[in-house]
Write a protein that holds these residues in place. Structure first.
Motif, PDB file in Angstrom:
ATOM      1  N   GLY A 108       0.747  -1.239   0.000  1.00  0.00           N
ATOM      2  CA  GLY A 108       0.000   0.000   0.000  1.00  0.00           C
ATOM      3  C   GLY A 108       0.773   1.282   0.000  1.00  0.00           C
ATOM      4  N   LYS A 109       2.072   1.229   0.300  1.00  0.00           N
ATOM      5  CA  LYS A 109       2.821   2.466   0.428  1.00  0.00           C
ATOM      6  C   LYS A 109       4.258   2.238  -0.023  1.00  0.00           C
ATOM      7  CE  LYS A 109       2.384   4.445   4.466  1.00  0.00           C
ATOM      8  NZ  LYS A 109       2.587   4.905   5.853  1.00  0.00           N
ATOM      9  N   ALA A 110       4.826   3.255  -0.643  1.00  0.00           N
ATOM     10  CA  ALA A 110       6.237   3.197  -1.025  1.00  0.00           C
ATOM     11  C   ALA A 110       6.821   4.592  -0.924  1.00  0.00           C
ATOM     12  CB  ALA A 110       6.394   2.664  -2.443  1.00  0.00           C
ATOM     13  N   PHE A 111       8.133   4.650  -0.795  1.00  0.00           N
ATOM     14  CA  PHE A 111       8.833   5.922  -0.691  1.00  0.00           C
ATOM     15  C   PHE A 111       9.915   5.972  -1.757  1.00  0.00           C
ATOM     16  CE2 PHE A 111      12.261   8.651   0.810  1.00  0.00           C
ATOM     17  CZ  PHE A 111      11.557   9.823   1.021  1.00  0.00           C
ATOM     18  N   LEU A 112       9.926   7.052  -2.487  1.00  0.00           N
ATOM     19  CA  LEU A 112      10.930   7.316  -3.504  1.00  0.00           C
ATOM     20  C   LEU A 112      11.701   8.552  -3.063  1.00  0.00           C
ATOM     21  CD1 LEU A 112      11.819   6.468  -6.406  1.00  0.00           C
ATOM     22  CD2 LEU A 112      10.121   8.081  -7.264  1.00  0.00           C
ATOM     23  N   ASN A 113      13.030   8.455  -3.011  1.00  0.00           N
ATOM     24  CA  ASN A 113      13.796   9.617  -2.553  1.00  0.00           C
ATOM     25  C   ASN A 113      13.892  10.690  -3.640  1.00  0.00           C
ATOM     26  OD1 ASN A 113      15.876   8.838  -4.307  1.00  0.00           O
ATOM     27  ND2 ASN A 113      17.092   7.896  -2.682  1.00  0.00           N
ATOM     28  N   LYS A 114      14.468  11.851  -3.292  1.00  0.00           N
ATOM     29  CA  LYS A 114      14.537  12.986  -4.218  1.00  0.00           C
ATOM     30  C   LYS A 114      15.290  12.645  -5.494  1.00  0.00           C
ATOM     31  CE  LYS A 114      14.102  16.678  -0.839  1.00  0.00           C
ATOM     32  NZ  LYS A 114      14.689  17.865  -0.231  1.00  0.00           N
ATOM     33  N   LYS A 115      16.358  11.892  -5.363  1.00  0.00           N
ATOM     34  CA  LYS A 115      17.139  11.508  -6.546  1.00  0.00           C
ATOM     35  C   LYS A 115      16.291  10.624  -7.460  1.00  0.00           C
ATOM     36  CE  LYS A 115      20.900  11.535  -8.972  1.00  0.00           C
ATOM     37  NZ  LYS A 115      21.380  12.753  -9.608  1.00  0.00           N
ATOM     38  N   GLY A 116      15.528   9.725  -6.882  1.00  0.00           N
ATOM     39  CA  GLY A 116      14.650   8.872  -7.671  1.00  0.00           C
ATOM     40  C   GLY A 116      13.595   9.666  -8.408  1.00  0.00           C
ATOM     41  N   ILE A 117      12.995  10.628  -7.732  1.00  0.00           N
ATOM     42  CA  ILE A 117      11.997  11.497  -8.363  1.00  0.00           C
ATOM     43  C   ILE A 117      12.628  12.229  -9.545  1.00  0.00           C
ATOM     44  CG2 ILE A 117      10.594  13.575  -8.032  1.00  0.00           C
ATOM     45  CD1 ILE A 117      10.222  12.625  -5.080  1.00  0.00           C
ATOM     46  N   LEU A 156      -1.915   7.237  -5.615  1.00  0.00           N
ATOM     47  CA  LEU A 156      -1.710   8.636  -5.272  1.00  0.00           C
ATOM     48  C   LEU A 156      -0.226   8.890  -5.057  1.00  0.00           C
ATOM     49  CD1 LEU A 156      -2.790  11.453  -4.269  1.00  0.00           C
ATOM     50  CD2 LEU A 156      -2.730  10.447  -1.987  1.00  0.00           C
ATOM     51  N   LEU A 157       0.299   9.907  -5.717  1.00  0.00           N
ATOM     52  CA  LEU A 157       1.654  10.379  -5.454  1.00  0.00           C
ATOM     53  C   LEU A 157       1.493  11.651  -4.636  1.00  0.00           C
ATOM     54  CD1 LEU A 157       1.954   8.506  -7.990  1.00  0.00           C
ATOM     55  CD2 LEU A 157       4.000   9.825  -8.488  1.00  0.00           C
ATOM     56  N   GLU A 158       1.879  11.585  -3.390  1.00  0.00           N
ATOM     57  CA  GLU A 158       1.651  12.686  -2.460  1.00  0.00           C
ATOM     58  C   GLU A 158       2.437  13.932  -2.859  1.00  0.00           C
ATOM     59  OE1 GLU A 158       1.356  12.341   2.124  1.00  0.00           O
ATOM     60  OE2 GLU A 158       3.434  12.924   1.674  1.00  0.00           O
ATOM     61  N   ALA A 187      -1.161   3.237  -2.675  1.00  0.00           N
ATOM     62  CA  ALA A 187      -2.115   2.473  -3.471  1.00  0.00           C
ATOM     63  C   ALA A 187      -3.497   2.783  -2.907  1.00  0.00           C
ATOM     64  CB  ALA A 187      -1.827   0.978  -3.362  1.00  0.00           C
ATOM     65  N   LYS A 188      -4.328   3.398  -3.693  1.00  0.00           N
ATOM     66  CA  LYS A 188      -5.710   3.659  -3.270  1.00  0.00           C
ATOM     67  C   LYS A 188      -6.566   2.484  -3.723  1.00  0.00           C
ATOM     68  CE  LYS A 188      -5.358   7.637  -1.237  1.00  0.00           C
ATOM     69  NZ  LYS A 188      -5.662   7.753   0.169  1.00  0.00           N
ATOM     70  N   GLU A 189      -6.788   2.369  -5.020  1.00  0.00           N
ATOM     71  CA  GLU A 189      -7.504   1.216  -5.558  1.00  0.00           C
ATOM     72  C   GLU A 189      -6.545   0.154  -6.077  1.00  0.00           C
ATOM     73  OE1 GLU A 189      -9.197   3.838  -8.179  1.00  0.00           O
ATOM     74  OE2 GLU A 189     -10.216   4.791  -6.506  1.00  0.00           O
ATOM     75  N   THR A 190      -5.378   0.584  -6.570  1.00  0.00           N
ATOM     76  CA  THR A 190      -4.369  -0.348  -7.076  1.00  0.00           C
ATOM     77  C   THR A 190      -2.975   0.151  -6.684  1.00  0.00           C
ATOM     78  OG1 THR A 190      -3.885   0.739  -9.186  1.00  0.00           O
ATOM     79  CG2 THR A 190      -5.814  -0.725  -9.150  1.00  0.00           C
ATOM     80  N   PRO A 191      -2.003  -0.744  -6.620  1.00  0.00           N
ATOM     81  CA  PRO A 191      -0.622  -0.337  -6.345  1.00  0.00           C
ATOM     82  C   PRO A 191       0.154  -0.010  -7.621  1.00  0.00           C
ATOM     83  CG  PRO A 191      -0.774  -2.708  -6.243  1.00  0.00           C
ATOM     84  CD  PRO A 191      -2.169  -2.204  -6.537  1.00  0.00           C
ATOM     85  N   LYS A 192      -0.540   0.440  -8.652  1.00  0.00           N
ATOM     86  CA  LYS A 192       0.091   0.659  -9.958  1.00  0.00           C
ATOM     87  C   LYS A 192       1.289   1.595  -9.882  1.00  0.00           C
ATOM     88  CE  LYS A 192      -0.969   1.347 -14.767  1.00  0.00           C
ATOM     89  NZ  LYS A 192      -2.016   1.364 -15.765  1.00  0.00           N
ATOM     90  N   ALA A 193       1.186   2.687  -9.150  1.00  0.00           N
ATOM     91  CA  ALA A 193       2.315   3.628  -9.055  1.00  0.00           C
ATOM     92  C   ALA A 193       3.546   2.942  -8.470  1.00  0.00           C
ATOM     93  CB  ALA A 193       1.935   4.840  -8.207  1.00  0.00           C
ATOM     94  N   ILE A 194       3.328   2.125  -7.466  1.00  0.00           N
ATOM     95  CA  ILE A 194       4.448   1.444  -6.807  1.00  0.00           C
ATOM     96  C   ILE A 194       5.125   0.475  -7.768  1.00  0.00           C
ATOM     97  CG2 ILE A 194       5.048  -0.137  -4.932  1.00  0.00           C
ATOM     98  CD1 ILE A 194       2.613   1.173  -3.390  1.00  0.00           C
ATOM     99  N   TYR A 195       4.334  -0.381  -8.400  1.00  0.00           N
ATOM    100  CA  TYR A 195       4.909  -1.401  -9.272  1.00  0.00           C
ATOM    101  C   TYR A 195       5.468  -0.817 -10.564  1.00  0.00           C
ATOM    102  CZ  TYR A 195       3.013  -4.820  -6.090  1.00  0.00           C
ATOM    103  OH  TYR A 195       2.743  -5.561  -4.977  1.00  0.00           O
TER     104      TYR A 195
END
Length: 167
Positions: free
Chosen positions: A6-15, A30-32, A45-53
């Motif tokens: 449900g949750k992932a963290f991407l650091n500034k360099k990754g962004i 959702l990307l906060e 992941a709200k409805e799906t973890p698509k952003a994470i994967y």
């Protein structure tokens, strides 16, 4: 880094490297953003973890040699913690057979230091049946591809989501 599904963290360099910004969107995720509209690095992941994967799938691509070395090092690290067997339940951004070639090669060369059971996971909504029909024709369930080690590298069947809508 991911936390469950449900949750992932991407650091500034990754962004920065991925070119993510306030306009980056993934259906069902959702990307906060902070109060200025800048990404914080948290993905939900709200409805799906698509952003994470999808993000995991966009990260550094390794050469075949780097994949082999990375897999050997990772497996040895797991051995260091006392693990001798693992299960790969499949998941987002893991596509069969492309993302399984390295482990299969290591198994056939008797270079896996872990017993690995793996499952297949259909990746495209609406094409699940096509994927499974193809895989049934191409693979054999419970065939050990590491003949030196009992249950060394074995496909067990379908993964944790049989159809995309179950996700």
């Amino acid at each position: 880094m991911t936390y469950l599904y449900g949750k992932a963290f991407l650091n500034k360099k990754g962004i920065e490297v991925l070119g993510y910004n306030k306009n980056t969107k993934y259906e069902g995720s959702l990307l906060e953003q902070d109060s200025n509209g800048n990404l914080t690095g948290l993905m939900y992941a709200k409805e799906t973890p698509k952003a994470i994967y999808m993000t995991m799938g966009l990260t550094t691509k390794l050469t075949p040699e780097e994949r082999i070395n990375s897999s050997i090092q990772f497996n040895h690290e797991l051995n260091r913690f006392g693990l001798t067997s693992v299960i790969d339940l499949a998941g987002g951004s893991q596509n069969f057979p492309a993302d399984y070639v390295t482990s299969l090669d290591l198994a056939k060369q008797n270079k896996l230091s872990l017993r690995i059971s793996y499952y297949l996971f259909a990746q495209q909504k609406g094409k699940e049946l096509q994927d499974y029909e193809k895989w049934v024709a191409e693979t054999k369930i419970n065939k050990n591809d590491n003949l030196i080690v009992a249950n060394g590298y074995v496909e067990e069947g379908a993964g944790e989501n049989i159809v995309a809508s179950a996700n």
